[in-house]
Design a protein around this motif. Structure first.
Motif, PDB file in Angstrom:
ATOM      1  N   GLU A  56      19.176  64.952  -8.410  1.00 41.14           N
ATOM      2  CA  GLU A  56      20.387  65.261  -7.642  1.00 41.14           C
ATOM      3  C   GLU A  56      21.581  65.319  -8.587  1.00 41.14           C
ATOM      4  OE1 GLU A  56      23.004  63.499  -3.907  1.00 41.14           O
ATOM      5  OE2 GLU A  56      21.088  62.564  -4.434  1.00 41.14           O
ATOM      6  N   VAL A 110      25.739  66.035  -9.431  1.00 37.52           N
ATOM      7  CA  VAL A 110      27.063  65.865  -8.849  1.00 37.52           C
ATOM      8  C   VAL A 110      28.064  66.639  -9.704  1.00 37.52           C
ATOM      9  CG1 VAL A 110      27.557  63.729 -10.105  1.00 37.52           C
ATOM     10  CG2 VAL A 110      28.665  64.142  -7.915  1.00 37.52           C
ATOM     11  N   ASP A 111      29.026  67.294  -9.051  1.00 46.46           N
ATOM     12  CA  ASP A 111      30.069  68.031  -9.773  1.00 46.46           C
ATOM     13  C   ASP A 111      31.153  67.070 -10.232  1.00 46.46           C
ATOM     14  OD1 ASP A 111      29.159  70.774  -9.562  1.00 46.46           O
ATOM     15  OD2 ASP A 111      29.530  70.580  -7.409  1.00 46.46           O
ATOM     16  N   ASP A 120      34.551  71.161 -16.284  1.00 50.78           N
ATOM     17  CA  ASP A 120      33.723  71.080 -15.085  1.00 50.78           C
ATOM     18  C   ASP A 120      32.265  70.923 -15.501  1.00 50.78           C
ATOM     19  OD1 ASP A 120      35.909  73.497 -13.703  1.00 50.78           O
ATOM     20  OD2 ASP A 120      35.765  71.405 -13.108  1.00 50.78           O
ATOM     21  N   LYS A 125      28.158  69.604 -14.230  1.00 54.24           N
ATOM     22  CA  LYS A 125      27.181  69.101 -13.262  1.00 54.24           C
ATOM     23  C   LYS A 125      26.347  68.047 -13.984  1.00 54.24           C
ATOM     24  CE  LYS A 125      26.649  73.320 -10.482  1.00 54.24           C
ATOM     25  NZ  LYS A 125      27.240  72.774  -9.251  1.00 54.24           N
ATOM     26  N   LEU A 159      23.188  62.330 -10.708  1.00 55.63           N
ATOM     27  CA  LEU A 159      23.816  61.181 -10.059  1.00 55.63           C
ATOM     28  C   LEU A 159      23.155  59.868 -10.465  1.00 55.63           C
ATOM     29  CD1 LEU A 159      26.092  60.627  -8.048  1.00 55.63           C
ATOM     30  CD2 LEU A 159      24.462  60.910  -6.194  1.00 55.63           C
ATOM     31  N   THR A 163      31.401  60.469  -6.348  1.00 52.82           N
ATOM     32  CA  THR A 163      31.155  61.536  -5.388  1.00 52.82           C
ATOM     33  C   THR A 163      31.420  62.892  -6.024  1.00 52.82           C
ATOM     34  OG1 THR A 163      33.424  61.300  -4.600  1.00 52.82           O
ATOM     35  CG2 THR A 163      31.713  60.093  -3.404  1.00 52.82           C
ATOM     36  N   SER A 164      30.924  63.949  -5.391  1.00 54.92           N
ATOM     37  CA  SER A 164      31.095  65.293  -5.925  1.00 54.92           C
ATOM     38  C   SER A 164      32.577  65.650  -5.969  1.00 54.92           C
ATOM     39  CB  SER A 164      30.340  66.293  -5.053  1.00 54.92           C
ATOM     40  OG  SER A 164      30.156  67.502  -5.755  1.00 54.92           O
ATOM     41  N   GLY A 165      32.997  66.246  -7.078  1.00 59.60           N
ATOM     42  CA  GLY A 165      34.407  66.592  -7.266  1.00 59.60           C
ATOM     43  C   GLY A 165      35.218  65.482  -7.901  1.00 59.60           C
TER      44      GLY A 165
END
Length: 254
Positions: free
Chosen positions: A29, A31-32, A43, A45, A48, A90-92
């Protein structure tokens, strides 16, 4: 020669994707993340379930900043042995990175280093701070009723809420908010809030309060002289080291 891959071929795209996890995130999995260092955003990826230590290696591959020189922050310092999932990334999410390359550090003895040495020499020459007249008038008011609980002999990460229930040198109530995403310290009183870049604070000094050693008095040096010290009283002892690490950056002491 090998045949050229068609433009839509996924393999061709992966070869130029700067943000993909270097270890190959297949089946994991992702996360960004927005990694911010030296006012530049990257940026990325990232898995997680990777640890803070693995994240430092990724940051090294992007920025060239060695892991030992990195201070990585997300709601406080990111532990090397915990996964991003465990610290609830968390993502972002914005990941702040503070630190200089070895060449940057060796190239110049920074004014901040010199200021720390001067302040230490001054401290050694004087009587204990809490006995000096300017501090006694605040300390003699006694412990604030809403002071935060202290834990003697413990070291803790900064809480996610502002540090409150403290006095400034005028005896007014003051709170400290560490805005890690902006790399700022906010010093708030009833009248106003000062927003200080961490890099503008040249030194942090502290001393236990006599008779109340589980609390400290602490000063943030905002200029070249002692007159520029912003004093805060009744800082719980368990947060003193975390405040110094966050403001000054551990990387300076490698």
């Amino acid at each position: 020669p090998a045949p050229a891959q068609p433009p839509g071929d996924p393999a061709a795209q992966a070869s130029v994707s700067n943000g993909e996890d270097a270890g190959g995130g297949a089946g994991r999995e992702l996360v960004d993340l927005k990694i911010i260092w030296n006012k530049t955003k990257h940026d990325v990826k990232f898995p997680l379930d990777s640890t803070g230590s693995e994240l430092k290696q990724k940051i090294h591959s992007i920025t060239g900043l060695p892991p030992a020189m990195q201070k990585v922050m997300y709601k406080g310092l990111v532990p090397e042995d915990k996964t991003l999932r465990e610290i609830k990334v968390t993502s972002g999410a914005k990941i702040m990175v503070v630190g200089s390359t070895i060449n940057d550090v060796l190239a110049v003895n920074t004014p901040k280093d010199a200021a720390q040495q001067d302040a230490k020499a001054e401290e050694n020459k004087k009587e204990p701070l809490c006995r000096q007249k300017q501090h006694r008038k605040v300390l003699d008011k006694g412990k604030p009723e809403d002071v935060m609980p202290s834990v003697k002999g413990a070291q803790e990460r900064l809480p996610t809420v502002p540090l409150s229930g403290m006095y400034n040198k005028s005896g007014g109530k003051v709170r400290l908010t560490f805005k890690l995403e902006q790399d700022q310290l906010w010093i708030g009183t009833k009248e106003r809030t000062e927003k200080l870049p961490m890099g503008s604070i040249k030194n942090v000094v502290s001393e236990p309060i006599e008779g109340h050693e589980d609390y400290h008095m602490m000063a943030f040096q905002l200029g070249p002289t002692e007159a520029s010290y912003y004093w805060v009283y009744w800082v719980p002892t368990q947060y003193v080291d975390a405040i110094k690490d966050t403001v000054l950056g551990k990387w300076q002491y490698f």
